[in-house]
Design an enzyme around this catalytic site. Structure first.
Site, PDB file in Angstrom:
ATOM      1  N   ARG A 146       0.819  -1.217   0.000  1.00 45.58           N
ATOM      2  CA  ARG A 146       0.000   0.000   0.000  1.00 45.58           C
ATOM      3  C   ARG A 146       0.852   1.265   0.000  1.00 45.58           C
ATOM      4  O   ARG A 146       0.589   2.202  -0.763  1.00 45.58           O
ATOM      5  CB  ARG A 146      -0.929  -0.010   1.216  1.00 45.58           C
ATOM      6  CG  ARG A 146      -2.064  -1.006   1.077  1.00 45.58           C
ATOM      7  CD  ARG A 146      -2.883  -1.123   2.339  1.00 45.58           C
ATOM      8  NE  ARG A 146      -2.099  -1.684   3.441  1.00 45.58           N
ATOM      9  CZ  ARG A 146      -2.644  -2.273   4.499  1.00 45.58           C
ATOM     10  NH1 ARG A 146      -3.938  -2.381   4.604  1.00 45.58           N
ATOM     11  NH2 ARG A 146      -1.878  -2.751   5.466  1.00 45.58           N
ATOM     12  N   ILE A 147       1.903   1.304   0.853  1.00 49.03           N
ATOM     13  CA  ILE A 147       2.739   2.503   0.907  1.00 49.03           C
ATOM     14  C   ILE A 147       3.627   2.589  -0.327  1.00 49.03           C
ATOM     15  O   ILE A 147       3.806   3.656  -0.912  1.00 49.03           O
ATOM     16  CB  ILE A 147       3.568   2.529   2.203  1.00 49.03           C
ATOM     17  CG1 ILE A 147       2.631   2.612   3.419  1.00 49.03           C
ATOM     18  CG2 ILE A 147       4.530   3.707   2.200  1.00 49.03           C
ATOM     19  CD1 ILE A 147       3.334   2.529   4.758  1.00 49.03           C
ATOM     20  N   ASP A 166       9.085  -7.082  -5.652  1.00 47.39           N
ATOM     21  CA  ASP A 166       8.120  -7.606  -4.694  1.00 47.39           C
ATOM     22  C   ASP A 166       7.644  -8.953  -5.210  1.00 47.39           C
ATOM     23  O   ASP A 166       6.915  -9.016  -6.205  1.00 47.39           O
ATOM     24  CB  ASP A 166       6.925  -6.653  -4.528  1.00 47.39           C
ATOM     25  CG  ASP A 166       6.046  -7.025  -3.333  1.00 47.39           C
ATOM     26  OD1 ASP A 166       5.850  -8.236  -3.092  1.00 47.39           O
ATOM     27  OD2 ASP A 166       5.564  -6.110  -2.643  1.00 47.39           O
ATOM     28  N   ALA A 226      10.565   2.538   6.245  1.00 46.45           N
ATOM     29  CA  ALA A 226       9.673   1.404   6.508  1.00 46.45           C
ATOM     30  C   ALA A 226       9.903   0.856   7.907  1.00 46.45           C
ATOM     31  O   ALA A 226       9.194   1.226   8.860  1.00 46.45           O
ATOM     32  CB  ALA A 226       9.891   0.319   5.456  1.00 46.45           C
ATOM     33  N   ARG A 227      10.906  -0.001   8.069  1.00 44.95           N
ATOM     34  CA  ARG A 227      11.234  -0.583   9.358  1.00 44.95           C
ATOM     35  C   ARG A 227      12.751  -0.705   9.476  1.00 44.95           C
ATOM     36  O   ARG A 227      13.435  -1.089   8.522  1.00 44.95           O
ATOM     37  CB  ARG A 227      10.582  -1.975   9.532  1.00 44.95           C
ATOM     38  CG  ARG A 227       9.106  -1.922   9.886  1.00 44.95           C
ATOM     39  CD  ARG A 227       8.912  -1.454  11.312  1.00 44.95           C
ATOM     40  NE  ARG A 227       7.514  -1.330  11.694  1.00 44.95           N
ATOM     41  CZ  ARG A 227       6.811  -0.202  11.656  1.00 44.95           C
ATOM     42  NH1 ARG A 227       7.369   0.901  11.204  1.00 44.95           N
ATOM     43  NH2 ARG A 227       5.556  -0.173  12.050  1.00 44.95           N
ATOM     44  N   ASP A 251      14.474   7.063   8.377  1.00 50.22           N
ATOM     45  CA  ASP A 251      13.511   7.449   9.416  1.00 50.22           C
ATOM     46  C   ASP A 251      13.379   6.362  10.475  1.00 50.22           C
ATOM     47  O   ASP A 251      12.746   6.574  11.501  1.00 50.22           O
ATOM     48  CB  ASP A 251      12.139   7.720   8.783  1.00 50.22           C
ATOM     49  CG  ASP A 251      11.127   8.270   9.772  1.00 50.22           C
ATOM     50  OD1 ASP A 251      11.499   9.161  10.567  1.00 50.22           O
ATOM     51  OD2 ASP A 251       9.962   7.801   9.768  1.00 50.22           O
ATOM     52  N   GLU A 256      15.479   1.340  18.439  1.00 47.96           N
ATOM     53  CA  GLU A 256      14.948   2.680  18.675  1.00 47.96           C
ATOM     54  C   GLU A 256      14.573   2.846  20.141  1.00 47.96           C
ATOM     55  O   GLU A 256      14.149   1.880  20.782  1.00 47.96           O
ATOM     56  CB  GLU A 256      13.727   2.916  17.778  1.00 47.96           C
ATOM     57  CG  GLU A 256      14.061   2.893  16.291  1.00 47.96           C
ATOM     58  CD  GLU A 256      12.859   3.204  15.407  1.00 47.96           C
ATOM     59  OE1 GLU A 256      11.764   3.511  15.951  1.00 47.96           O
ATOM     60  OE2 GLU A 256      12.994   3.140  14.178  1.00 47.96           O
ATOM     61  N   HIS A 274      12.024   8.661  13.412  1.00 50.69           N
ATOM     62  CA  HIS A 274      10.821   7.862  13.140  1.00 50.69           C
ATOM     63  C   HIS A 274       9.571   8.745  13.108  1.00 50.69           C
ATOM     64  O   HIS A 274       8.654   8.610  13.922  1.00 50.69           O
ATOM     65  CB  HIS A 274      10.656   6.747  14.176  1.00 50.69           C
ATOM     66  CG  HIS A 274       9.814   5.609  13.663  1.00 50.69           C
ATOM     67  ND1 HIS A 274       9.965   4.324  14.097  1.00 50.69           N
ATOM     68  CD2 HIS A 274       8.811   5.560  12.747  1.00 50.69           C
ATOM     69  CE1 HIS A 274       9.097   3.539  13.483  1.00 50.69           C
ATOM     70  NE2 HIS A 274       8.386   4.277  12.657  1.00 50.69           N
ATOM     71  N   LEU A 275       9.527   9.607  12.122  1.00 49.48           N
ATOM     72  CA  LEU A 275       8.429  10.563  11.978  1.00 49.48           C
ATOM     73  C   LEU A 275       7.359  10.117  10.976  1.00 49.48           C
ATOM     74  O   LEU A 275       6.451  10.877  10.670  1.00 49.48           O
ATOM     75  CB  LEU A 275       8.979  11.922  11.526  1.00 49.48           C
ATOM     76  CG  LEU A 275       9.956  12.628  12.473  1.00 49.48           C
ATOM     77  CD1 LEU A 275      10.398  13.943  11.870  1.00 49.48           C
ATOM     78  CD2 LEU A 275       9.314  12.843  13.829  1.00 49.48           C
ATOM     79  N   GLY A 276       7.468   8.879  10.473  1.00 51.91           N
ATOM     80  CA  GLY A 276       6.568   8.429   9.412  1.00 51.91           C
ATOM     81  C   GLY A 276       5.099   8.654   9.688  1.00 51.91           C
ATOM     82  O   GLY A 276       4.337   9.083   8.815  1.00 51.91           O
ATOM     83  N   ALA A 277       4.680   8.373  10.913  1.00 49.37           N
ATOM     84  CA  ALA A 277       3.261   8.524  11.268  1.00 49.37           C
ATOM     85  C   ALA A 277       2.994   9.798  12.045  1.00 49.37           C
ATOM     86  O   ALA A 277       1.884   9.999  12.538  1.00 49.37           O
ATOM     87  CB  ALA A 277       2.811   7.320  12.088  1.00 49.37           C
TER      88      ALA A 277
END
Length: 522
Positions: A146-147, A166, A226-227, A251, A256, A274-277
């Site tokens: 999705r992202i 993918d 992502a992660r 990010d 962390e 980690h500002l993704g959200a």
């Protein structure tokens, strides 16, 4: 309900006035463990560790809600074992995350962070921070979920050429997005920018490591929003120092919070905490989504997209059949005279046109509620079946001879015998009915209290049953007698109160029944 971290006001509003809300600092274990002991639900973000210890302390817990996407702080296996539903908001931050990935890519391409820092120090260094255009470059998207799709759509406006790796995406689907699917090695070799959008799993940890970073162009920029851990940070640092990678935008990190990575010493690295959200919109969407899921879960309804529920999407046509499947499972289990070794669930007729996996879950829940003392939920019902070596199978067929839609639950027992109970829903109110018990055709509404009597057909039996129940002050709501060609008969009763075991024994004795079972679905 326990709110263990700060959530948006919209989240609390979405929970509604029906719940008593308590709060604590979820990052403080001394505060969390006593606070979680007597709550039905806990809402967290990323700082609260809902691990096996916390779950063991939560005697009443039914649902863990993570107001966000990642679930690294929730022990899903332990929650599933305990029958605790885990919900998150998987789509709440996808726009924010995609936008941040694009921002990192652009910042890395144009050296925005070191140029800004230099200017803040009073240094005007235009020539030092010359960047590269994104237009006409090859962007490799690792993970076209999705992202990844959102990132590809946004970057296409920059006039880039898009490739992706993918293994779970069909090339035809990617082609519709203007993306060419390639192998990971080809993506590494061709890309001017690599942006990662994969979940963190055993297979993806270290996916882009030292060997992979020896296959890239020296002008490549690597973006990971992502992660942490998917891109090996030590290998990336060495590649940047050696000049084998031109820049990076990060990010997320393997551990962390991360404040002392050697990567942060390099000017060609854009590092974010980690500002993704971390947008107002994403936080509000996440909170509202999980609040709705919590309300559904605590009202006893299925949340089909819960992380540890295997039911698939819940179509409107399936909803009326959901409680019926559970009731049929309980009835079938009560009628069984031996241990269950296999459970077959059949979905027939019009409902077979939809995703019916949830009916299997519901039937399992109904069966095991009659077999175990611990709470049984949509979450742990499959676990209970697996632990007990019970085979489970679901079949569907659009053919149903007598009913528009039918659910049948068949139990195979240790002695080789089988118990089969089928039902349907009828009328505008979708009233659940039992329409088949083994080889007997019946038509009886499902009731909280029911009784099933098998005997050799002869006159006077109905009167005896009615008299004995009356003497026991049990009122009959409905009764139906079904017979087969061999003289066997089945009485199905709905009654206003439970039939006591001694009453049932007396009825069985007086009518010479081959079996008598009372079912309590309350």
């Amino acid at each position: 309900m326990l709110i263990a971290e700060e959530l948006s006001p919209a989240t609390v509003e979405a929970l509604g006035p029906d719940f008593e809300i308590v709060t604590c600092d979820g990052a403080d274990r001394a505060a969390l463990l006593p606070a979680i002991a007597d709550v039905d639900a806990i809402l967290v973000r990323s700082a609260t560790q809902v691990d096996a210890e916390a779950l063991a302390a939560a005697k009443r817990l039914k649902v863990v809600a993570r107001a966000g996407v990642g679930l690294d702080n929730v022990d899903i296996k332990a929650a599933t074992q305990a029958g605790v539903m885990v919900v998150n908001a998987p789509t709440s931050n996808i726009v924010s995350a995609a936008e941040l990935a694009v921002a990192l890519l652009l910042a890395s391409a144009r050296n925005l962070v070191p140029a800004s820092s230099a200017l803040a120090r009073g240094e005007w260094k235009r020539s030092k921070y010359t960047g590269v255009e994104v237009a006409d470059k090859v962007v490799g998207v690792v993970g076209l979920g999705r992202i990844g799709v959102l990132v590809a759509q946004r970057l296409s406006a920059f006039g880039v050429r898009l490739i992706a790796y993918d293994p779970y995406v069909q090339p035809a689907r990617a082609a519709q997005l203007g993306v060419r699917m390639v192998s990971l090695d080809d993506l590494l070799a061709e890309s001017d920018f690599i942006t990662v959008h994969l979940p963190k799993t055993a297979e993806t940890i270290g996916l882009i490591g030292d060997a992979e970073l020896h296959k890239v162009k020296p002008t490549v920029h690597v973006i990971n929003a992502a992660r942490g851990g998917i891109v090996d940070e030590e290998a990336l640092y060495q590649a940047l120092v050696d000049g084998r990678v031109a820049g990076a935008g990060l990010d997320v990190y393997a551990k962390e919070p991360c404040t002392d990575s050697p990567l942060f010493s390099l000017e060609q690295v854009v590092g974010l905490p980690h500002l993704g959200a971390s947008t107002d919109e994403a936080q509000e969407k996440a909170g509202i989504a999980v609040a709705r899921s919590v309300r559904l879960a605590l009202s006893g309804e299925l949340v089909p997209d819960a992380v540890n529920v295997q039911g698939g999407q819940l179509d409107e046509a399936i909803k009326p059949m959901l409680p019926l499947a559970e009731q049929l499972g309980s009835i079938a289990c009560t009628l069984a005279d031996a241990a269950v070794v296999r459970i077959d669930v059949e979905a027939l007729g019009e409902i077979a046109e939809h995703d019916v996996r949830v009916l299997e879950l519901s039937a399992l829940k109904g069966v095991f509620q009659m077999l175990v003392h611990d709470p049984v939920s949509f979450v742990n019902a499959p676990v209970l079946a697996e632990q007990r070596g019970v085979e489970v199978a679901l079949t569907s067929d659009r053919t149903s001879e007598d009913h528009r839609s039918l659910v049948r639950v068949i139990l195979t027992l240790t002695d080789g015998s089988k118990v089969s109970v089928a039902g349907t829903v009828a009328g505008t109110r979708n009233i659940g009915k039992v329409v088949e018990v083994d080889d007997f055709d019946v038509d009886v509404p499902v009731s909280e209290h029911m009784a099933f009597l098998r005997y050799s057909d002869r006159p006077g039996i109905v009167g005896i049953v009615g008299r004995l129940l009356g003497e026991g002050n049990v009122n009959i709501g409905g009764m139906q007698v079904s017979r087969d060609a061999d003289g066997h008969a089945l009485i199905v009763l709905t009654v206003d109160s439970a039939v006591a075991p001694e009453q049932l024994e007396q009825i069985v004795a007086e009518i010479g029944a081959s079996s008598g079972k009372a079912v309590d679905l309350a």
